[in-house]
Scaffold this motif. Structure first.
Motif, PDB file in Angstrom:
ATOM      1  N   GLY A   1     -89.361  19.235   6.322  1.00 34.99           N
ATOM      2  CA  GLY A   1     -89.553  18.165   7.302  1.00 34.99           C
ATOM      3  C   GLY A   1     -89.542  16.759   6.738  1.00 34.99           C
ATOM      4  N   LEU A   2     -89.140  16.605   5.490  1.00 31.48           N
ATOM      5  CA  LEU A   2     -89.077  15.294   4.849  1.00 31.48           C
ATOM      6  C   LEU A   2     -88.223  14.347   5.691  1.00 31.48           C
ATOM      7  CD1 LEU A   2     -89.828  13.844   2.091  1.00 31.48           C
ATOM      8  CD2 LEU A   2     -87.500  14.413   1.403  1.00 31.48           C
ATOM      9  N   ARG A   3     -88.746  13.148   5.966  1.00 29.16           N
ATOM     10  CA  ARG A   3     -88.005  12.142   6.735  1.00 29.16           C
ATOM     11  C   ARG A   3     -87.091  11.368   5.778  1.00 29.16           C
ATOM     12  NH1 ARG A   3     -93.196  11.387   8.171  1.00 29.16           N
ATOM     13  NH2 ARG A   3     -93.236   9.302   7.274  1.00 29.16           N
ATOM     14  N   VAL A   4     -85.777  11.520   5.994  1.00 30.45           N
ATOM     15  CA  VAL A   4     -84.790  10.957   5.081  1.00 30.45           C
ATOM     16  C   VAL A   4     -83.914   9.946   5.805  1.00 30.45           C
ATOM     17  CG1 VAL A   4     -82.865  11.486   3.528  1.00 30.45           C
ATOM     18  CG2 VAL A   4     -84.745  13.126   3.778  1.00 30.45           C
ATOM     19  N   LEU A   5     -83.685   8.825   5.151  1.00 33.84           N
ATOM     20  CA  LEU A   5     -82.756   7.821   5.636  1.00 33.84           C
ATOM     21  C   LEU A   5     -81.500   7.935   4.784  1.00 33.84           C
ATOM     22  CD1 LEU A   5     -83.753   4.221   6.592  1.00 33.84           C
ATOM     23  CD2 LEU A   5     -81.538   4.747   5.657  1.00 33.84           C
ATOM     24  N   VAL A   6     -80.363   8.179   5.415  1.00 33.90           N
ATOM     25  CA  VAL A   6     -79.086   8.328   4.712  1.00 33.90           C
ATOM     26  C   VAL A   6     -78.357   6.996   4.746  1.00 33.90           C
ATOM     27  CG1 VAL A   6     -76.846   9.492   4.708  1.00 33.90           C
ATOM     28  CG2 VAL A   6     -78.922  10.787   5.265  1.00 33.90           C
ATOM     29  N   VAL A   7     -78.031   6.487   3.572  1.00 37.81           N
ATOM     30  CA  VAL A   7     -77.283   5.233   3.444  1.00 37.81           C
ATOM     31  C   VAL A   7     -75.957   5.582   2.776  1.00 37.81           C
ATOM     32  CG1 VAL A   7     -77.280   2.902   2.497  1.00 37.81           C
ATOM     33  CG2 VAL A   7     -79.451   3.985   3.133  1.00 37.81           C
ATOM     34  N   GLU A   8     -74.898   5.592   3.565  1.00 42.84           N
ATOM     35  CA  GLU A   8     -73.587   6.016   3.062  1.00 42.84           C
ATOM     36  C   GLU A   8     -72.509   5.216   3.765  1.00 42.84           C
ATOM     37  OE1 GLU A   8     -70.418   7.140   1.540  1.00 42.84           O
ATOM     38  OE2 GLU A   8     -72.183   8.099   0.665  1.00 42.84           O
ATOM     39  N   PRO A   9     -71.675   4.467   3.013  1.00 41.95           N
ATOM     40  CA  PRO A   9     -70.638   3.642   3.633  1.00 41.95           C
ATOM     41  C   PRO A   9     -69.538   4.445   4.327  1.00 41.95           C
ATOM     42  CG  PRO A   9     -70.610   3.401   1.231  1.00 41.95           C
ATOM     43  CD  PRO A   9     -71.756   4.273   1.577  1.00 41.95           C
ATOM     44  N   ASP A  10     -69.293   5.658   3.903  1.00 44.28           N
ATOM     45  CA  ASP A  10     -68.267   6.507   4.512  1.00 44.28           C
ATOM     46  C   ASP A  10     -68.929   7.302   5.642  1.00 44.28           C
ATOM     47  OD1 ASP A  10     -66.816   8.947   5.094  1.00 44.28           O
ATOM     48  OD2 ASP A  10     -65.610   8.556   3.304  1.00 44.28           O
TER      49      ASP A  10
ATOM     50  N   GLN B   1     -89.380   8.813   4.284  1.00 45.22           N
ATOM     51  CA  GLN B   1     -90.132   9.196   3.089  1.00 45.22           C
ATOM     52  C   GLN B   1     -89.238   9.225   1.859  1.00 45.22           C
ATOM     53  OE1 GLN B   1     -91.418  12.848   5.137  1.00 45.22           O
ATOM     54  NE2 GLN B   1     -93.474  12.334   4.401  1.00 45.22           N
ATOM     55  N   ALA B   2     -87.922   9.214   2.079  1.00 44.15           N
ATOM     56  CA  ALA B   2     -86.964   9.258   0.974  1.00 44.15           C
ATOM     57  C   ALA B   2     -85.622   8.712   1.445  1.00 44.15           C
ATOM     58  CB  ALA B   2     -86.792  10.692   0.463  1.00 44.15           C
ATOM     59  N   LEU B   3     -84.799   8.322   0.469  1.00 43.76           N
ATOM     60  CA  LEU B   3     -83.464   7.798   0.744  1.00 43.76           C
ATOM     61  C   LEU B   3     -82.411   8.643   0.040  1.00 43.76           C
ATOM     62  CD1 LEU B   3     -84.088   4.053  -0.196  1.00 43.76           C
ATOM     63  CD2 LEU B   3     -84.075   4.996   2.106  1.00 43.76           C
ATOM     64  N   VAL B   4     -81.268   8.803   0.682  1.00 41.74           N
ATOM     65  CA  VAL B   4     -80.063   9.278   0.007  1.00 41.74           C
ATOM     66  C   VAL B   4     -79.096   8.112   0.113  1.00 41.74           C
ATOM     67  CG1 VAL B   4     -78.126  10.888   0.047  1.00 41.74           C
ATOM     68  CG2 VAL B   4     -80.443  11.720   0.515  1.00 41.74           C
ATOM     69  N   VAL B   5     -78.700   7.569  -1.033  1.00 43.07           N
ATOM     70  CA  VAL B   5     -77.880   6.361  -1.067  1.00 43.07           C
ATOM     71  C   VAL B   5     -76.541   6.672  -1.719  1.00 43.07           C
ATOM     72  CG1 VAL B   5     -77.739   3.975  -1.873  1.00 43.07           C
ATOM     73  CG2 VAL B   5     -79.961   4.937  -1.247  1.00 43.07           C
ATOM     74  N   GLY B   6     -75.479   6.530  -0.943  1.00 42.19           N
ATOM     75  CA  GLY B   6     -74.130   6.732  -1.462  1.00 42.19           C
ATOM     76  C   GLY B   6     -73.528   5.423  -1.907  1.00 42.19           C
ATOM     77  N   THR B   7     -72.665   5.492  -2.899  1.00 44.86           N
ATOM     78  CA  THR B   7     -71.998   4.285  -3.381  1.00 44.86           C
ATOM     79  C   THR B   7     -70.493   4.465  -3.277  1.00 44.86           C
ATOM     80  OG1 THR B   7     -71.957   5.076  -5.662  1.00 44.86           O
ATOM     81  CG2 THR B   7     -73.864   3.784  -4.988  1.00 44.86           C
ATOM     82  N   ARG B   8     -69.822   3.367  -3.117  1.00 48.05           N
ATOM     83  CA  ARG B   8     -68.350   3.378  -3.112  1.00 48.05           C
ATOM     84  C   ARG B   8     -67.855   3.166  -4.527  1.00 48.05           C
ATOM     85  NH1 ARG B   8     -66.938   0.005   2.300  1.00 48.05           N
ATOM     86  NH2 ARG B   8     -66.929   1.823   3.634  1.00 48.05           N
ATOM     87  N   SER B   9     -66.676   3.670  -4.791  1.00 50.53           N
ATOM     88  CA  SER B   9     -66.104   3.490  -6.132  1.00 50.53           C
ATOM     89  C   SER B   9     -65.840   2.020  -6.437  1.00 50.53           C
ATOM     90  CB  SER B   9     -64.825   4.302  -6.273  1.00 50.53           C
ATOM     91  OG  SER B   9     -63.903   3.927  -5.282  1.00 50.53           O
TER      92      SER B   9
ATOM     93  N   MET C   1     -78.842   7.002   9.914  1.00 47.88           N
ATOM     94  CA  MET C   1     -77.686   6.941   9.023  1.00 47.88           C
ATOM     95  C   MET C   1     -77.182   5.511   9.069  1.00 47.88           C
ATOM     96  SD  MET C   1     -75.550  10.445   9.710  1.00 47.88           S
ATOM     97  CE  MET C   1     -75.181   9.993  11.392  1.00 47.88           C
ATOM     98  N   CYS C   2     -77.086   4.886   7.914  1.00 53.19           N
ATOM     99  CA  CYS C   2     -76.686   3.484   7.835  1.00 53.19           C
ATOM    100  C   CYS C   2     -75.571   3.329   6.814  1.00 53.19           C
ATOM    101  CB  CYS C   2     -77.880   2.626   7.428  1.00 53.19           C
ATOM    102  SG  CYS C   2     -79.282   2.802   8.538  1.00 53.19           S
ATOM    103  N   SER C   3     -74.765   2.298   6.993  1.00 56.81           N
ATOM    104  CA  SER C   3     -73.640   2.106   6.078  1.00 56.81           C
ATOM    105  C   SER C   3     -74.009   1.326   4.825  1.00 56.81           C
ATOM    106  CB  SER C   3     -72.473   1.431   6.798  1.00 56.81           C
ATOM    107  OG  SER C   3     -72.866   0.174   7.280  1.00 56.81           O
ATOM    108  N   ASN C   4     -75.160   0.616   4.841  1.00 58.81           N
ATOM    109  CA  ASN C   4     -75.600  -0.120   3.653  1.00 58.81           C
ATOM    110  C   ASN C   4     -77.116  -0.324   3.720  1.00 58.81           C
ATOM    111  OD1 ASN C   4     -76.144  -2.600   5.181  1.00 58.81           O
ATOM    112  ND2 ASN C   4     -73.916  -2.762   5.320  1.00 58.81           N
ATOM    113  N   LEU C   5     -77.682  -0.825   2.624  1.00 56.91           N
ATOM    114  CA  LEU C   5     -79.134  -0.981   2.566  1.00 56.91           C
ATOM    115  C   LEU C   5     -79.653  -2.095   3.473  1.00 56.91           C
ATOM    116  CD1 LEU C   5     -79.696  -0.206  -1.202  1.00 56.91           C
ATOM    117  CD2 LEU C   5     -80.717   1.038   0.710  1.00 56.91           C
ATOM    118  N   SER C   6     -78.826  -3.089   3.783  1.00 51.59           N
ATOM    119  CA  SER C   6     -79.247  -4.138   4.718  1.00 51.59           C
ATOM    120  C   SER C   6     -79.449  -3.547   6.113  1.00 51.59           C
ATOM    121  CB  SER C   6     -78.212  -5.257   4.780  1.00 51.59           C
ATOM    122  OG  SER C   6     -78.106  -5.889   3.538  1.00 51.59           O
ATOM    123  N   GLU C   7     -78.502  -2.747   6.539  1.00 47.81           N
ATOM    124  CA  GLU C   7     -78.619  -2.062   7.824  1.00 47.81           C
ATOM    125  C   GLU C   7     -79.803  -1.090   7.796  1.00 47.81           C
ATOM    126  OE1 GLU C   7     -76.048   1.191  10.360  1.00 47.81           O
ATOM    127  OE2 GLU C   7     -74.929  -0.229   9.115  1.00 47.81           O
TER     128      GLU C   7
END
Length: 122
Positions: free
Chosen positions: A6-15, A53-61, A36-42
């Motif tokens: 049940g961990l509350r996760v915010l997904v930050v992924e530009p794709d 409670q946690a973040l998954v942060v994706g990066t672009r090449s 689900m957000c495309s960047n950390l500002s959003e």
């Protein structure tokens, strides 16, 4: 395999497609994806609606994964950084870098390692 309990996760992924894949995988593992957000500002704007409670942060090449790691670390939450190459997340016990490509198991276990690092013995 363990689950995210049940961990509350915010997904930050530009794709956007990858964001949906990550969100589905996390949900299947027992997490609750709060946004689900495309960047950390959003993500900062979304953070006020429901506290993650946690973040998954994706990066672009084309971006700087080191900068993304610093920005994510400033949130003070456990985070899993997904990137094209290994990146140091400093000495943060509650942060990990997951190099693409990765499998479902690696995603879930990596986030568990970050989010529940305080439960593990030193």
């Amino acid at each position: 395999m363990r689950d995210l309990l049940g961990l509350r996760v915010l997904v930050v992924e530009p794709d956007r497609t990858l964001a949906f894949v990550l969100a589905d995988a996390l949900t299947l593992a027992g997490a609750r994806v709060v946004a689900m957000c495309s960047n950390l500002s959003e993500a900062a704007r979304a953070r006020g609606r429901e506290t993650p409670q946690a973040l998954v942060v994706g990066t672009r090449s084309t971006g700087s994964p080191e900068a993304a790691a610093r920005d994510a670390q400033s949130w003070g939450l456990p985070f899993l950084l997904t990137c094209d190459r290994p990146v140091s997340v400093g000495d943060a016990r509650n942060a990990r870098c997951l190099t693409k490509p990765f499998c479902y198991h690696d995603l879930v276990e990596g986030l568990i390692d970050c989010a529940f690092a305080h439960d593990a013995p030193r």
